[in-house]
Scaffold this motif. Structure first.
Motif, mmCIF file in Angstrom:
data_model
loop_
_atom_site.group_PDB
_atom_site.id
_atom_site.type_symbol
_atom_site.label_atom_id
_atom_site.label_comp_id
_atom_site.label_asym_id
_atom_site.label_seq_id
_atom_site.Cartn_x
_atom_site.Cartn_y
_atom_site.Cartn_z
ATOM 1 N N VAL A 170 29.838 79.561 -4.379
ATOM 2 C CA VAL A 170 30.276 77.958 -4.446
ATOM 3 C C VAL A 170 31.537 78.073 -3.451
ATOM 4 O O VAL A 170 32.473 78.699 -3.939
ATOM 5 C CB VAL A 170 30.254 77.175 -5.527
ATOM 6 C CG1 VAL A 170 31.137 77.783 -6.557
ATOM 7 C CG2 VAL A 170 30.411 75.646 -5.346
ATOM 8 N N LEU A 171 31.702 76.858 -2.813
ATOM 9 C CA LEU A 171 33.116 76.721 -2.289
ATOM 10 C C LEU A 171 33.433 75.425 -2.644
ATOM 11 O O LEU A 171 32.609 74.286 -2.387
ATOM 12 C CB LEU A 171 32.710 76.801 -0.522
ATOM 13 C CG LEU A 171 33.812 76.166 0.021
ATOM 14 C CD1 LEU A 171 35.562 76.979 0.134
ATOM 15 C CD2 LEU A 171 33.670 76.104 1.803
ATOM 16 N N VAL A 172 34.592 75.298 -3.066
ATOM 17 C CA VAL A 172 35.040 73.815 -3.519
ATOM 18 C C VAL A 172 36.248 73.447 -2.574
ATOM 19 O O VAL A 172 37.515 74.167 -2.763
ATOM 20 C CB VAL A 172 35.410 73.942 -5.211
ATOM 21 C CG1 VAL A 172 36.140 72.582 -5.517
ATOM 22 C CG2 VAL A 172 34.393 74.524 -6.015
ATOM 23 N N MET A 173 36.052 72.568 -1.929
ATOM 24 C CA MET A 173 37.331 71.991 -1.199
ATOM 25 C C MET A 173 38.037 70.823 -1.711
ATOM 26 O O MET A 173 37.431 69.729 -1.723
ATOM 27 C CB MET A 173 36.737 71.648 0.310
ATOM 28 C CG MET A 173 36.410 73.045 1.125
ATOM 29 S SD MET A 173 35.764 72.423 2.541
ATOM 30 C CE MET A 173 34.177 71.880 2.672
ATOM 31 N N LEU A 180 28.457 75.363 7.564
ATOM 32 C CA LEU A 180 28.324 76.878 7.873
ATOM 33 C C LEU A 180 28.401 77.458 6.163
ATOM 34 O O LEU A 180 27.381 78.451 6.306
ATOM 35 C CB LEU A 180 29.939 77.458 8.174
ATOM 36 C CG LEU A 180 29.932 78.790 8.302
ATOM 37 C CD1 LEU A 180 29.075 79.489 9.233
ATOM 38 C CD2 LEU A 180 31.540 79.303 8.850
ATOM 39 N N ALA A 181 28.926 77.119 5.442
ATOM 40 C CA ALA A 181 28.727 77.699 4.114
ATOM 41 C C ALA A 181 27.340 77.520 3.432
ATOM 42 O O ALA A 181 26.743 78.329 3.136
ATOM 43 C CB ALA A 181 29.892 76.970 3.279
ATOM 44 N N THR A 182 26.754 76.238 3.615
ATOM 45 C CA THR A 182 25.497 75.979 3.019
ATOM 46 C C THR A 182 24.143 76.689 3.599
ATOM 47 O O THR A 182 23.349 77.218 3.052
ATOM 48 C CB THR A 182 25.035 74.521 3.059
ATOM 49 O OG1 THR A 182 25.211 73.820 4.257
ATOM 50 C CG2 THR A 182 25.975 73.770 2.165
ATOM 51 N N ALA A 183 24.551 77.045 4.979
ATOM 52 C CA ALA A 183 23.468 77.866 5.803
ATOM 53 C C ALA A 183 23.690 79.310 5.622
ATOM 54 O O ALA A 183 22.494 80.085 5.775
ATOM 55 C CB ALA A 183 23.810 77.583 7.328
ATOM 56 N N SER A 184 24.707 79.819 4.905
ATOM 57 C CA SER A 184 24.861 81.115 4.284
ATOM 58 C C SER A 184 24.463 81.314 2.917
ATOM 59 O O SER A 184 24.532 82.327 2.355
ATOM 60 C CB SER A 184 26.293 81.584 4.743
ATOM 61 O OG SER A 184 26.452 81.537 5.869
ATOM 62 N N GLY A 185 24.116 80.068 2.278
ATOM 63 C CA GLY A 185 23.545 80.385 0.951
ATOM 64 C C GLY A 185 24.719 80.086 -0.321
ATOM 65 O O GLY A 185 24.445 80.391 -1.304
ATOM 66 N N THR A 186 25.725 79.357 0.220
ATOM 67 C CA THR A 186 26.727 78.908 -0.777
ATOM 68 C C THR A 186 26.627 77.398 -0.775
ATOM 69 O O THR A 186 26.651 76.711 0.047
ATOM 70 C CB THR A 186 28.212 79.359 -0.264
ATOM 71 O OG1 THR A 186 28.203 80.729 0.197
ATOM 72 C CG2 THR A 186 29.280 78.734 -0.929
ATOM 73 N N ASP A 187 26.700 77.078 -2.264
ATOM 74 C CA ASP A 187 26.872 75.640 -2.467
ATOM 75 C C ASP A 187 28.291 75.232 -1.968
ATOM 76 O O ASP A 187 29.026 76.062 -1.855
ATOM 77 C CB ASP A 187 26.706 75.093 -3.782
ATOM 78 C CG ASP A 187 25.467 75.523 -4.677
ATOM 79 O OD1 ASP A 187 24.175 75.577 -3.554
ATOM 80 O OD2 ASP A 187 25.007 75.700 -5.685
ATOM 81 N N VAL A 188 28.535 73.972 -1.896
ATOM 82 C CA VAL A 188 29.675 73.117 -1.243
ATOM 83 C C VAL A 188 30.139 72.119 -2.193
ATOM 84 O O VAL A 188 29.162 71.274 -2.425
ATOM 85 C CB VAL A 188 29.679 73.029 0.108
ATOM 86 C CG1 VAL A 188 31.159 72.314 0.546
ATOM 87 C CG2 VAL A 188 29.714 74.470 0.924
ATOM 88 N N VAL A 189 31.417 71.833 -2.761
ATOM 89 C CA VAL A 189 31.674 70.709 -3.292
ATOM 90 C C VAL A 189 33.064 70.255 -2.418
ATOM 91 O O VAL A 189 33.810 70.911 -2.293
ATOM 92 C CB VAL A 189 31.891 70.653 -4.808
ATOM 93 C CG1 VAL A 189 32.526 69.378 -5.300
ATOM 94 C CG2 VAL A 189 30.751 71.296 -5.537
ATOM 95 N N ILE A 190 32.965 68.863 -1.917
ATOM 96 C CA ILE A 190 34.328 68.328 -1.599
ATOM 97 C C ILE A 190 34.872 67.432 -2.879
ATOM 98 O O ILE A 190 33.863 66.314 -2.716
ATOM 99 C CB ILE A 190 33.788 67.524 -0.451
ATOM 100 C CG1 ILE A 190 33.623 68.612 1.016
ATOM 101 C CG2 ILE A 190 35.394 66.833 0.144
ATOM 102 C CD1 ILE A 190 33.153 67.828 2.198
ATOM 103 N N ALA A 191 36.013 67.414 -3.306
ATOM 104 C CA ALA A 191 36.397 66.727 -4.332
ATOM 105 C C ALA A 191 37.946 66.439 -4.308
ATOM 106 O O ALA A 191 38.450 67.126 -3.298
ATOM 107 C CB ALA A 191 35.915 67.174 -5.588
ATOM 108 N N SER A 192 38.485 65.467 -5.026
ATOM 109 C CA SER A 192 39.826 65.182 -5.122
ATOM 110 C C SER A 192 40.495 66.165 -5.987
ATOM 111 O O SER A 192 40.078 66.473 -6.975
ATOM 112 C CB SER A 192 40.063 63.833 -5.602
ATOM 113 O OG SER A 192 41.342 63.576 -5.889
#
Length: 392
Positions: free
Chosen positions: A186-189, A245-257
């Protein structure tokens, strides 16, 4: 796509698609605006809170890589100079001054939990060749094995392309590449906004937060807008690019505060939704195939005939010299090349066993002729199926 009607309601039942309670390797990206005050001084209180959350996750054996902006803003504060536009040489000076201050702040904060940190400054050039990619991957994975928290930032002093706004953009895309490199789940931005809204909530009272995006299409991308406020490069546009890019590589992503209380720890707990969630669109791929798909290092092209095209697509075969009709580009053995069909449509990418000169000599021949023609043999295949990613 699902959504909430109240833009600031960030606690609901967990989505069936979310795997947050099983994440073992996480990339956390924090933006400049989140890390600095109005006068560009590092917000030590907020940094301490983020470090404390990361430290708790490390205590339960969750690997964390921190991608942190803030060097240029910190340099601006130290030098006492006003904000101004994207003057590349000047911003490189700010980065050179501020980067040491930034990593020192993290060192002091992580020391309280007896967690060592390591600085890793990366540029696009570092990721553009296979050896550089593998060196970075091996280093980051070794640091994680040793219990170290890598703190990654764009190498702003040398990466003039990024500073001009042409490449990574406030570390968003860099964080996606780092997630790709280390096989993060997972990538958390984290920034100052709650996630992706249907419109700018500061100007549109009807805007609401989208809690999950199942597919990143033109409609979703049109909601992003453009942002550059003088503290950092980027905005929702680059966050969506990174998410794609991340989701296409198999990584979940969250954009949050990042202003949300215990945001990282709560996301990992998996009992509630926070921000906007982007589920991976595929399973996590073996690392070199991810690297090939990134398109960072394609050096040339190999054209194949109809029979070879069918064998690759329908039977997942290796590419043999007999199926090669033409070669373009001055590539070396071990570099990534595109594979194109008779209509010049890209059907795959792969790592070649032969350079362009060798391949020009053996194209169209049977594999048994390689040794006789070249005087050596690196294998019967031009590109082995294990070193190939099909795009069709």
């Amino acid at each position: 796509m699902s959504s909430r009607n109240q833009p600031h309601d960030v606690t609901t039942e967990n989505s069936d698609n979310m795997r947050r309670n099983s994440y073992k390797r996480v990339v956390v990206k924090v933006g400049t605006g989140l890390l600095t005050d109005d006068d560009d001084q590092l917000n030590r209180s907020l940094m301490a809170d983020l470090v404390e959350q990361i430290s708790r996750l490390r205590a339960v054996d969750i690997d964390i890589i921190l991608v942190s902006s803030g060097a240029m803003a910190s340099g601006r504060h130290i030098l006492g100079v006003p904000r101004r536009g994207p003057d590349v040489p000047f911003r490189q000076v700010l980065a050179a001054v501020g980067q040491g201050h930034l990593i020192h702040a993290y060192q002091q904060l992580f020391d309280k939990s007896n967690i060592p940190v390591a600085q890793a400054l990366l540029s696009r050039r570092d990721l553009s060749d296979r050896l550089g990619y593998l060196n970075i991957r091996n280093t980051l994975l070794s640091l994680l094995e040793l219990g170290v928290v890598p703190v990654v930032n764009e190498n702003d002093v040398v990466a003039s392309e990024e500073l001009a706004g042409e490449i990574f953009g406030d570390n968003d895309n860099l964080s996606a590449m780092v997630a790709n490199i280390v096989d993060a789940e997972v990538l958390v931005m984290l920034g100052e906004v709650d996630g992706l809204f249907t419109a700018d909530p500061h100007v549109d009272s009807n805007a609401y937060l989208i809690d999950e995006v199942e597919q990143l299409d033109n409609h979703i991308e049109s909601m992003a807008g453009v942002s550059w406020d003088g503290t950092g490069q980027g905005g929702m546009v680059t966050k969506l690019e990174a998410a794609k890019l991340a989701t296409a590589s198999g990584t979940d992503v969250v954009i949050a505060s990042g202003l949300e209380k215990d945001v990282i720890a709560r996301l990992m707990n998996g009992k509630e939704k926070i921000g906007t969630f982007f589920p991976a669109t595929t399973t996590r791929m073996e690392s070199r195939k991810r690297w090939m798909m990134s398109g960072l290092s394609t050096k040339g092209a190999i054209f194949v005939d109809g029979g070879a095209c069918s064998a690759l697509i329908n039977h997942h075969s290796s590419l043999l010299p007999a199926g090669v009709s033409n070669v373009e580009g001055a590539f070396e053995r071990g570099e990534i090349v595109s594979i194109l069909d008779t209509e010049r449509t890209q059907i795959a990418v792969g790592i070649t066993n032969y350079n362009f000169e060798e391949l020009n000599k053996i194209k169209g021949m049977q594999s048994k002729s390689i040794q006789e023609v070249l005087g050596h043999n690196f294998g019967d295949e031009i590109i082995h199926r294990n070193n190939m990613v099909l795009l069709k």
